[in-house]
Design a protein around this motif. Structure first.
Motif, mmCIF file in Angstrom:
data_model
loop_
_atom_site.group_PDB
_atom_site.id
_atom_site.type_symbol
_atom_site.label_atom_id
_atom_site.label_comp_id
_atom_site.label_asym_id
_atom_site.label_seq_id
_atom_site.Cartn_x
_atom_site.Cartn_y
_atom_site.Cartn_z
ATOM 1 N N THR A 245 -36.420 1.181 20.257
ATOM 2 C CA THR A 245 -36.087 -0.197 19.723
ATOM 3 C C THR A 245 -37.389 -0.627 19.275
ATOM 4 O O THR A 245 -38.274 -0.497 19.410
ATOM 5 C CB THR A 245 -35.630 -1.069 20.827
ATOM 6 O OG1 THR A 245 -35.455 -2.590 20.254
ATOM 7 C CG2 THR A 245 -36.628 -1.142 21.972
ATOM 8 N N THR A 246 -36.978 -1.676 18.278
ATOM 9 C CA THR A 246 -38.082 -2.540 17.920
ATOM 10 C C THR A 246 -38.471 -3.415 18.935
ATOM 11 O O THR A 246 -37.576 -3.661 19.779
ATOM 12 C CB THR A 246 -37.391 -3.497 16.528
ATOM 13 O OG1 THR A 246 -36.523 -4.516 17.199
ATOM 14 C CG2 THR A 246 -37.061 -2.640 15.488
ATOM 15 N N ARG A 247 -39.615 -4.072 18.729
ATOM 16 C CA ARG A 247 -40.142 -4.964 19.746
ATOM 17 C C ARG A 247 -40.172 -6.203 19.731
ATOM 18 O O ARG A 247 -40.245 -6.607 18.276
ATOM 19 C CB ARG A 247 -41.548 -4.422 20.523
ATOM 20 C CG ARG A 247 -41.458 -2.857 21.068
ATOM 21 C CD ARG A 247 -40.942 -2.726 22.417
ATOM 22 N NE ARG A 247 -41.450 -3.511 23.378
ATOM 23 C CZ ARG A 247 -42.408 -3.224 24.144
ATOM 24 N NH1 ARG A 247 -43.316 -1.962 23.900
ATOM 25 N NH2 ARG A 247 -42.962 -3.975 25.190
ATOM 26 N N SER A 248 -40.457 -7.250 20.352
ATOM 27 C CA SER A 248 -40.630 -8.708 20.018
ATOM 28 C C SER A 248 -42.491 -8.911 20.493
ATOM 29 O O SER A 248 -42.540 -8.872 21.769
ATOM 30 C CB SER A 248 -39.768 -9.339 20.598
ATOM 31 O OG SER A 248 -38.512 -9.039 20.098
ATOM 32 N N LEU A 249 -42.835 -9.490 19.817
ATOM 33 C CA LEU A 249 -44.362 -9.824 19.986
ATOM 34 C C LEU A 249 -44.568 -11.174 20.281
ATOM 35 O O LEU A 249 -45.416 -11.465 21.002
ATOM 36 C CB LEU A 249 -45.406 -9.392 18.720
ATOM 37 C CG LEU A 249 -47.021 -9.544 19.192
ATOM 38 C CD1 LEU A 249 -47.456 -8.819 20.270
ATOM 39 C CD2 LEU A 249 -47.642 -9.104 17.843
ATOM 40 N N ALA A 250 -43.743 -12.318 19.689
ATOM 41 C CA ALA A 250 -43.844 -13.671 19.747
ATOM 42 C C ALA A 250 -42.702 -14.233 19.323
ATOM 43 O O ALA A 250 -42.178 -13.881 18.388
ATOM 44 C CB ALA A 250 -45.106 -14.160 18.901
ATOM 45 N N VAL A 251 -42.552 -15.546 19.797
ATOM 46 C CA VAL A 251 -41.790 -16.527 19.168
ATOM 47 C C VAL A 251 -42.303 -17.919 19.244
ATOM 48 O O VAL A 251 -43.074 -18.211 20.019
ATOM 49 C CB VAL A 251 -40.262 -16.587 20.295
ATOM 50 C CG1 VAL A 251 -39.303 -17.735 19.517
ATOM 51 C CG2 VAL A 251 -39.635 -15.431 20.019
ATOM 52 N N VAL A 252 -42.405 -18.406 17.976
ATOM 53 C CA VAL A 252 -42.859 -19.807 17.917
ATOM 54 C C VAL A 252 -41.864 -20.978 17.409
ATOM 55 O O VAL A 252 -40.841 -20.405 16.839
ATOM 56 C CB VAL A 252 -44.010 -20.040 16.786
ATOM 57 C CG1 VAL A 252 -45.228 -18.986 17.105
ATOM 58 C CG2 VAL A 252 -43.422 -19.370 15.488
ATOM 59 N N LYS A 253 -41.735 -22.019 17.894
ATOM 60 C CA LYS A 253 -40.993 -23.045 17.266
ATOM 61 C C LYS A 253 -41.562 -23.681 15.971
ATOM 62 O O LYS A 253 -42.739 -23.690 16.033
ATOM 63 C CB LYS A 253 -40.872 -24.108 18.213
ATOM 64 C CG LYS A 253 -39.978 -23.932 19.286
ATOM 65 C CD LYS A 253 -39.456 -25.387 19.944
ATOM 66 C CE LYS A 253 -40.409 -25.993 20.662
ATOM 67 N NZ LYS A 253 -39.829 -27.009 21.894
ATOM 68 N N THR A 254 -40.783 -23.770 14.986
ATOM 69 C CA THR A 254 -41.655 -24.222 13.920
ATOM 70 C C THR A 254 -41.823 -25.798 13.595
ATOM 71 O O THR A 254 -42.425 -26.475 12.820
ATOM 72 C CB THR A 254 -40.523 -24.046 12.614
ATOM 73 O OG1 THR A 254 -39.054 -24.601 12.758
ATOM 74 C CG2 THR A 254 -40.367 -22.287 12.355
ATOM 75 N N GLY A 255 -41.159 -26.551 14.684
ATOM 76 C CA GLY A 255 -41.332 -28.051 14.277
ATOM 77 C C GLY A 255 -40.269 -28.508 13.280
ATOM 78 O O GLY A 255 -40.348 -29.714 13.107
ATOM 79 N N GLU A 256 -39.269 -27.634 13.049
ATOM 80 C CA GLU A 256 -38.329 -27.912 11.891
ATOM 81 C C GLU A 256 -36.896 -27.821 12.263
ATOM 82 O O GLU A 256 -36.967 -27.094 13.183
ATOM 83 C CB GLU A 256 -38.814 -27.201 10.647
ATOM 84 C CG GLU A 256 -39.904 -27.534 9.716
ATOM 85 C CD GLU A 256 -40.372 -26.625 8.729
ATOM 86 O OE1 GLU A 256 -39.467 -25.666 8.260
ATOM 87 O OE2 GLU A 256 -41.510 -26.759 8.166
ATOM 88 N N THR A 257 -36.156 -28.519 11.643
ATOM 89 C CA THR A 257 -34.707 -28.323 12.152
ATOM 90 C C THR A 257 -33.966 -27.315 11.136
ATOM 91 O O THR A 257 -34.344 -27.362 10.028
ATOM 92 C CB THR A 257 -34.086 -29.725 12.192
ATOM 93 O OG1 THR A 257 -34.625 -30.565 13.102
ATOM 94 C CG2 THR A 257 -32.614 -29.544 12.778
#
Ligand code: AMP
Ligand code: MG
Length: 486
Positions: A150-162
């Motif tokens: 599988t592909t992996r996931s390194l990070a998730v950020v919130k953008t501060g935008e809707t």
């Protein structure tokens, strides 16, 4: 700058391909990036070190606001059959910032998903919402620890935008890590553009990058096709093993590397039903659990079609060769599937009645609405809270036959158990538990998410106090539906 401290080591090759295969562009900056989760284990595997970096800077990096030295960001062009219909596509909301080489000399695409509009965005906004990005994070990590490519996931950020969907949602960006993002759809695209000049370029590039051992073979196109068939047959067998339903097996979502990619409306089957579909848009059940092997073959046939000009100068000859190879799929898959199911039941050696034994159990599960994962747990003598169903006479008869078969050639139960424990997960990302964790994360509480991720790291080991994660969904949550993560 701290990107060197982190250990980024970019060597970008895809960006050197012909212009019509990609667009060079930077991620659109976002307002107030904030780190939600960073995958420390994966960063170690990639020889990256974030320990000395402030959260604010990490947020800038993983939102694309601050590109590391050496990055050359691109969006890839591709096409694909979506639910059977051919369309020109491309990275509409993802940007590859570069190819990172780890200390073992392995090459990985580092990609931001949700990073803004690209020339391939069509009517989309190029953005992604927090829930679906965390969903991809959880499920891809679960798949990895289940031992599935599988592909992996390194990070998730919130953008501060809707982001505007049916309702306003919290914007987010996921960092995806993949052996590459070359898809069946990339070949389909190359085959119809620039008078097929791109096709040979992409073909050579793919072999150099993924399968250099066939570079000098007599007919590398045939070999590439055969390798991808093997990889995809194996992959779909692995999905079937754990009850994974991808949900959107379009040809643009099938990799040449053999990794599972694009976690949108995917989900794990609970009650065994071959016709299970979770995706709200899959009205015909095209991508239902039991259709997945057939669709894999269908997609591989599209891959074969795009290789025709390279397989043989004589088109008729090329088609006839490719057709013969594709028609081997059923046999290849059947062999993998039987081996996999035999392992799930701990069946050593060969016995002509094995397939009947297996299908009898599946049929019983279907008729009695038994939980797929937990039925195998029960056979492994694992404690199952909801076990009344296994007092059923037909099941007890089947179990007697199975136990007799296990004793074949003096094999011990322990021997069988050893095999079974390696392939039957005790815990999977159950839909209601995933939703519960995502709901809490949307309200800024990450405890459930972190707990879920921790449990999913050792799916084959007995873990204390996780009954809640192993129980099937309560009745009220049984009818589960997923939506495309757009
Ligand atoms: P997927 O269903 O994620 O495989 O996406 C199918 C196609 O739609 C790909 O070309 C995506 O890049 C594109 N796409 C999906 N979501 C968006 C979005 N929010 N904005 C622009 N393009 C998108
Ligand atoms: Mg896709």
């Amino acid at each position: 700058m701290s990107s060197n401290k982190i250990g980024w080591n970019f060597d970008n090759t895809y960006s050197k391909l012909p212009k019509s295969m990609l667009s060079k562009l930077s991620p659109n900056p976002v307002k107030h990036p904030e780190i939600i989760i960073i995958n420390q284990n994966l960063s170690k595997e990639l020889s990256l070190n974030f320990s000395g970096v402030e959260n604010e800077e990490l947020a800038s990096i993983f939102s694309g606001n601050l590109l590391p030295d050496g990055s050359e960001s691109i969006a890839q062009a591709y096409a694909g059959h979506q639910f059977g219909h051919f369309t020109m596509l491309g990275d509409g909301r993802t940007i590859i910032i570069g190819e990172h080489i780890d200390k073992k000399n392995k090459r990985f695409d580092i990609q931001f998903k949700g990073s803004g509009k690209t020339p391939y965005s069509r009517n989309g906004d190029g953005r992604a919402a927090l829930g679906p990005m965390l969903r991809e994070y959880v499920i891809s990590e679960a798949m990895h620890y289940l031992g599935i490519p599988t592909t992996r996931s390194l990070a998730v950020v919130k953008t501060g935008e809707t982001v505007m969907r049916e309702t306003p949602l919290t914007g987010a960006i996921l960092t995806r890590v993949a052996e590459s993002h070359i898809r069946v759809g990339t070949f389909q695209y190359a085959n119809i553009t620039e008078n097929q000049k791109n096709l040979k370029t992409l073909f050579d590039y793919t072999i150099d990058r993924h399968y250099p051992n066939i570079k000098k073979s007599k007919n590398a196109a045939i070999d590439l096709l055969k390798i991808v068939i093997q990889k995809q047959a194996k992959l779909v067998t692995e999905w079937m093993r754990v009850g994974f339903i991808h949900g959107v097996m379009n040809t643009d979502n099938m990799t040449i590397s053999g990794e599972t990619i694009d976690y949108g409306p995917c989900a794990f089957m609970d009650i065994y039903n071959p016709e299970t579909v979770f995706s709200s848009i899959d009205h015909q059940g095209r991508y239902a659990y039991f259709n997945q092997p057939g669709i894999t073959k269908w997609n591989l046939a599209r891959f074969a079609e795009s290789l025709i000009p390279i397989i043989d100068k004589n088109k008729d000859q090329a088609i006839s060769t490719a057709t013969k190879i594709i028609n081997n799929f059923a046999e290849i898959y059947k062999k993998y599937w039987l081996e996999m199911m035999k392992n799930k039941l701990g069946l050593f050696d060969e016995n002509e009645n094995d397939e009947i034994l297996i299908t009898d159990l599946l049929m019983w599960m279907y008729k009695n609405k038994a939980d797929y994962t937990n039925t195998f747990c029960y056979l492994m003598k694992e404690n199952i809270r909801e076990n009344k169903i296994y007092k059923n006479d037909t099941f007890i008869d089947w179990q007697k036959k199975w136990l007799k078969r296990l004793g074949f050639k003096n094999n011990s139960f322990e021997n069988s158990l050893n095999i079974m424990r390696k392939v039957n997960p005790l815990v999977i990302p159950r839909n209601h538990k995933v939703e519960e964790a995502l709901d809490a994360a949307n309200k800024n509480d990450l405890n459930l998410l972190n707990n879920l991720l921790k449990i999913l790291k050792t799916p084959y080991e007995s873990q204390k106090n996780i009954e809640d994660y192993r129980d099937p969904a309560p009745l009220s949550k049984k009818k589960y539906q997923t939506f495309c993560g757009t």
